[in-house]
Motif scaffolding. Structure first.
Motif, PDB file in Angstrom:
ATOM      1  N   ILE A 441       0.864  -1.180   0.000  1.00 57.93           N
ATOM      2  CA  ILE A 441       0.000   0.000   0.000  1.00 57.93           C
ATOM      3  C   ILE A 441       0.901   1.231   0.000  1.00 57.93           C
ATOM      4  N   ILE A 442       0.697   2.092  -0.980  1.00 60.23           N
ATOM      5  CA  ILE A 442       1.475   3.332  -1.084  1.00 60.23           C
ATOM      6  C   ILE A 442       0.536   4.506  -0.809  1.00 60.23           C
ATOM      7  N   TRP A 443       0.869   5.276   0.220  1.00 59.04           N
ATOM      8  CA  TRP A 443       0.059   6.433   0.623  1.00 59.04           C
ATOM      9  C   TRP A 443       0.873   7.685   0.309  1.00 59.04           C
ATOM     10  N   GLU A 444       0.475   8.411  -0.723  1.00 60.53           N
ATOM     11  CA  GLU A 444       1.169   9.616  -1.131  1.00 60.53           C
ATOM     12  C   GLU A 444       0.782  10.790  -0.232  1.00 60.53           C
ATOM     13  N   ARG A 445       1.793  11.546   0.202  1.00 62.74           N
ATOM     14  CA  ARG A 445       1.571  12.728   1.035  1.00 62.74           C
ATOM     15  C   ARG A 445       0.547  12.460   2.146  1.00 62.74           C
ATOM     16  N   PRO A 446       0.820  11.499   2.974  1.00 60.23           N
ATOM     17  CA  PRO A 446      -0.158  11.108   4.010  1.00 60.23           C
ATOM     18  C   PRO A 446      -0.247  12.152   5.110  1.00 60.23           C
ATOM     19  N   PRO A 447      -1.328  12.146   5.876  1.00 57.89           N
ATOM     20  CA  PRO A 447      -1.371  12.928   7.117  1.00 57.89           C
ATOM     21  C   PRO A 447      -0.456  12.281   8.143  1.00 57.89           C
ATOM     22  N   ARG A 448      -0.442  12.797   9.352  1.00 56.58           N
ATOM     23  CA  ARG A 448       0.371  12.203  10.411  1.00 56.58           C
ATOM     24  C   ARG A 448      -0.304  10.897  10.857  1.00 56.58           C
ATOM     25  N   ILE A 449      -0.004   9.835  10.147  1.00 59.72           N
ATOM     26  CA  ILE A 449      -0.674   8.560  10.365  1.00 59.72           C
ATOM     27  C   ILE A 449       0.300   7.430  10.081  1.00 59.72           C
ATOM     28  N   MET A 450       0.155   6.322  10.791  1.00 57.78           N
ATOM     29  CA  MET A 450       1.026   5.164  10.587  1.00 57.78           C
ATOM     30  C   MET A 450       0.218   3.884  10.782  1.00 57.78           C
ATOM     31  N   PRO A 451       0.564   2.816  10.031  1.00 60.33           N
ATOM     32  CA  PRO A 451      -0.091   1.523  10.274  1.00 60.33           C
ATOM     33  C   PRO A 451       0.388   0.932  11.584  1.00 60.33           C
ATOM     34  N   VAL A 452      -0.569   0.466  12.397  1.00 58.39           N
ATOM     35  CA  VAL A 452      -0.201  -0.053  13.719  1.00 58.39           C
ATOM     36  C   VAL A 452      -0.625  -1.502  13.935  1.00 58.39           C
ATOM     37  N   GLU A 453      -1.516  -2.014  13.076  1.00 58.43           N
ATOM     38  CA  GLU A 453      -1.984  -3.391  13.272  1.00 58.43           C
ATOM     39  C   GLU A 453      -2.419  -3.981  11.940  1.00 58.43           C
ATOM     40  N   ILE A 454      -1.987  -5.209  11.685  1.00 58.38           N
ATOM     41  CA  ILE A 454      -2.397  -5.958  10.498  1.00 58.38           C
ATOM     42  C   ILE A 454      -2.817  -7.350  10.969  1.00 58.38           C
ATOM     43  N   ARG A 455      -4.026  -7.776  10.578  1.00 60.44           N
ATOM     44  CA  ARG A 455      -4.514  -9.057  11.083  1.00 60.44           C
ATOM     45  C   ARG A 455      -5.294  -9.798  10.005  1.00 60.44           C
ATOM     46  N   ASN A 456      -5.053 -11.097   9.923  1.00 60.85           N
ATOM     47  CA  ASN A 456      -5.847 -11.982   9.080  1.00 60.85           C
ATOM     48  C   ASN A 456      -7.161 -12.257   9.815  1.00 60.85           C
ATOM     49  N   LEU A 457      -8.290 -11.826   9.238  1.00 54.30           N
ATOM     50  CA  LEU A 457      -9.562 -11.931   9.953  1.00 54.30           C
ATOM     51  C   LEU A 457     -10.086 -13.358  10.021  1.00 54.30           C
ATOM     52  N   VAL A 458      -9.609 -14.250   9.174  1.00 53.87           N
ATOM     53  CA  VAL A 458     -10.053 -15.643   9.199  1.00 53.87           C
ATOM     54  C   VAL A 458      -9.294 -16.443  10.253  1.00 53.87           C
ATOM     55  N   THR A 459      -7.985 -16.314  10.259  1.00 51.84           N
ATOM     56  CA  THR A 459      -7.174 -17.103  11.190  1.00 51.84           C
ATOM     57  C   THR A 459      -6.919 -16.369  12.508  1.00 51.84           C
ATOM     58  N   GLY A 460      -7.042 -15.046  12.485  1.00 50.26           N
ATOM     59  CA  GLY A 460      -6.718 -14.255  13.661  1.00 50.26           C
ATOM     60  C   GLY A 460      -5.240 -13.936  13.777  1.00 50.26           C
ATOM     61  N   GLU A 461      -4.413 -14.422  12.848  1.00 52.20           N
ATOM     62  CA  GLU A 461      -2.971 -14.201  12.921  1.00 52.20           C
ATOM     63  C   GLU A 461      -2.641 -12.712  12.810  1.00 52.20           C
ATOM     64  N   LYS A 462      -1.804 -12.247  13.735  1.00 50.80           N
ATOM     65  CA  LYS A 462      -1.298 -10.881  13.664  1.00 50.80           C
ATOM     66  C   LYS A 462      -0.051 -10.865  12.798  1.00 50.80           C
ATOM     67  N   LEU A 463      -0.061 -10.021  11.773  1.00 49.30           N
ATOM     68  CA  LEU A 463       1.024  -9.981  10.798  1.00 49.30           C
ATOM     69  C   LEU A 463       1.952  -8.811  11.085  1.00 49.30           C
ATOM     70  N   PRO A 464       3.226  -8.944  10.716  1.00 47.48           N
ATOM     71  CA  PRO A 464       4.177  -7.858  10.984  1.00 47.48           C
ATOM     72  C   PRO A 464       3.904  -6.629  10.120  1.00 47.48           C
ATOM     73  N   VAL A 465       4.148  -5.456  10.699  1.00 41.70           N
ATOM     74  CA  VAL A 465       4.052  -4.194   9.960  1.00 41.70           C
ATOM     75  C   VAL A 465       5.429  -3.919   9.359  1.00 41.70           C
ATOM     76  N   LYS A 466       5.523  -4.005   8.037  1.00 40.20           N
ATOM     77  CA  LYS A 466       6.794  -3.824   7.343  1.00 40.20           C
ATOM     78  C   LYS A 466       6.720  -2.579   6.460  1.00 40.20           C
ATOM     79  N   LEU A 467       7.501  -1.580   6.820  1.00 39.21           N
ATOM     80  CA  LEU A 467       7.544  -0.339   6.064  1.00 39.21           C
ATOM     81  C   LEU A 467       8.811  -0.305   5.221  1.00 39.21           C
ATOM     82  N   SER A 468       8.671   0.092   3.976  1.00 38.22           N
ATOM     83  CA  SER A 468       9.821   0.246   3.082  1.00 38.22           C
ATOM     84  C   SER A 468      10.100   1.726   2.893  1.00 38.22           C
TER      85      SER A 468
END
Length: 500
Positions: A441-468
């Motif tokens: 996901i590429i967010w151009e000129r974002p507000p002061r915001i950051m991804p803090v949680e990623i989760r698979n809704l079927v399995t419940g697995e919490k996935l790592p937040v990887k920023l490039s």
């Protein structure tokens, strides 16, 4: 007739006590909050089949579900002409659901054999008026007039074209009953929405030919069962089906969202006013269809969970109010019976065991809650790079289903005030044999915001937040790049938090 002693209404407040103004304010608050809540279909009158309200309400509430949709049958209320009484088994679940703070979509339906014409419109209207007068101080968030008239009574009794295109006697008779009963309900209850379930092409043909019958009707409910398709696709739209039905009710991609967009547009064009859309039934059965293939397909629990969650996100994105999953509990234990296996949990005979779909719906509601705004314009872009096989490897190209046109990455965005939610998946069948492609996901000129949680809704697995890091400076250096998001059949929820 059953009654409660405490009479606790929405959020613990009585809707039977106090002034009419206070009750009106409570009802308006109830209706406003329930528009963005998830519901389930129930059959609490069938106690012998495991539908025990005292056992199931805690499970419904634990999942975050706020709405039940259920019928109270006409022939059970009026057993002698002109004498009306709601049986205790029905009144009990209405009171308990209201006391628990749940909203109720009250389905008024089906015939009554005490009349020469079991579908007598005047008699049905009187029953509907009684029900509205009796229940208007309970947590009713909509009165739904009838259910699937082509499957229940009208088409069978009167005949005509199935889709309601002219000439169609059953359509005319249904619209007569609709007009009379909606008028009588409105005389008793001026606030609660009145909706009707007509069928999909049937509604379009009704609104074109019988618009006057909808004078007191606020909205229509569809039942967008995909039947054998993933949830983005419904068995409508396209030239051949539209020609057969006499009207086009979806786009040429047969998309779920287009059905509701076209419904509102068509209704507003013919009624000259706003019109609500509901989905009071949709679901996926987990039965084994190998022995008795038919109308619905049978899905693995994992697929049912993914498809129900995707359906709910699609519904909210399409402007659907109070979508209701069919249904909360399995109606039986026969693994080869499709109707027995639609539930989020198993039957009482299997100790109400929770399916994967129960947990997936609970996780979705945990993210969304009941206060959000769908963002029609995505604030960021989902990119998934995929390469087709080389020409020499043509034999590796997957077979394509011609009716299944929505197979691309899907992303839907919701604003919750203090955060932004994104739900992403790959359109089409869930698969499961190969690894999911990774997207970003590429967010151009974002507000002061950051991804803090990623989760698979079927399995419940919490996935790592990887920023490039951005690869270029200047305006491109301001972008946020969230990388390595699995984009497969299971919906992924991403929470972005404002830094304020």
């Amino acid at each position: 007739m059953g009654s409660c002693s405490s009479c606790i209404g929405f959020r613990g407040r009585s809707m039977r006590r106090g002034s009419a103004m206070n009750r009106s304010g409570q009802k308006k608050n109830l209706l406003k909050r329930m528009d963005k809540c998830v519901g389930v279909c129930t059959h609490f009158q069938s106690r012998d089949n495991g539908w025990k309200v005292e056992n199931l309400l805690p499970l419904i509430q634990a999942a975050g579900i706020k709405i039940v949709r259920q019928e109270i049958h006409w022939h059970q209320v009026e057993k002698k002409k002109g004498i009306y009484k709601i049986p205790e088994v029905y009144q009990e679940w209405v009171d308990k659901a209201s006391d628990a703070g749940l909203g109720i979509i009250m389905l008024l339906c089906y015939g009554n054999p005490i009349y020469e014409n079991p579908l007598d419109p005047s008699a049905f209207a009187k029953y509907a008026k009684f029900m509205a007068g009796k229940l208007k101080d309970r947590n009713i968030i909509a009165y739904e007039i009838w259910n699937e008239p082509t499957n229940f009574r009208f088409y069978e009794q009167y005949g005509g074209s199935w889709s309601g295109k002219s000439p169609s006697l059953w359509r005319d008779k249904f619209c007569e009953l609709l007009a009379m009963s909606a008028k009588d309900i409105r005389e008793e209850d001026a606030e609660t929405p009145i909706i009707t379930n007509t069928g999909e092409p049937q509604f379009f043909n009704m609104i074109e030919n019988e618009a006057g019958s909808f004078k007191h009707v606020d909205g229509v409910s569809h039942h967008p069962y995909p039947v054998i398709f993933p949830p983005e696709t419904i068995p409508y739209g396209g030239g051949r089906i539209s020609s057969q039905d006499g009207v086009s009710v979806a786009d040429d991609d047969h998309s779920f969202i287009s059905l509701f967009e076209m419904t509102r547009r068509y209704a507003e064009e013919h009624l000259k006013r706003g019109f609500k859309t509901y989905a009071t039934e949709f679901g996926f059965s987990t039965f084994d269809h190998s022995r008795h293939p038919g109308w619905p397909a049978g899905y693995r629990q994992e697929a049912q969970a993914a498809y129900i969650v995707r359906s709910l996100v699609l519904a909210f994105a399409a402007g659907v109010q109070s979508p209701c999953i069919y249904d909360f509990m399995d109606d039986g234990t026969d693994r080869y019976n499709g109707e027995h296996n639609f539930g989020l949990i198993m039957n009482e005979k299997r100790d109400y065991e929770k399916k994967q779909s129960y947990h997936a719906v609970r996780r979705l509601i945990g993210f969304l809650g009941d206060s959000w705004t769908h963002l029609e314009k995505p604030p960021a872009n989902l990119i998934v790079e995929r390469t087709n096989p080389k020409p020499a490897l043509f034999w590796q190209a997957p077979a394509q289903e011609p009716f299944l046109r929505i197979r691309s990455p899907q992303a839907f965005w919701f604003d919750k005030g203090d955060s932004i939610l994104a739900f992403v998946w790959m359109g089409g069948r869930i698969g499961g044999e190969f690894n999911d492609p990774l997207g970003k996901i590429i967010w151009e000129r974002p507000p002061r915001i950051m991804p803090v949680e990623i989760r698979n809704l079927v399995t419940g697995e919490k996935l790592p937040v990887k920023l490039s890091p951005p690869v270029r400076s200047g305006q491109f250096g301001e972008r946020i790049i969230l990388d390595e998001i699995p984009v497969g059949g299971a919906p992924i929820a991403i929470r972005w938090k404002y830094d304020r």
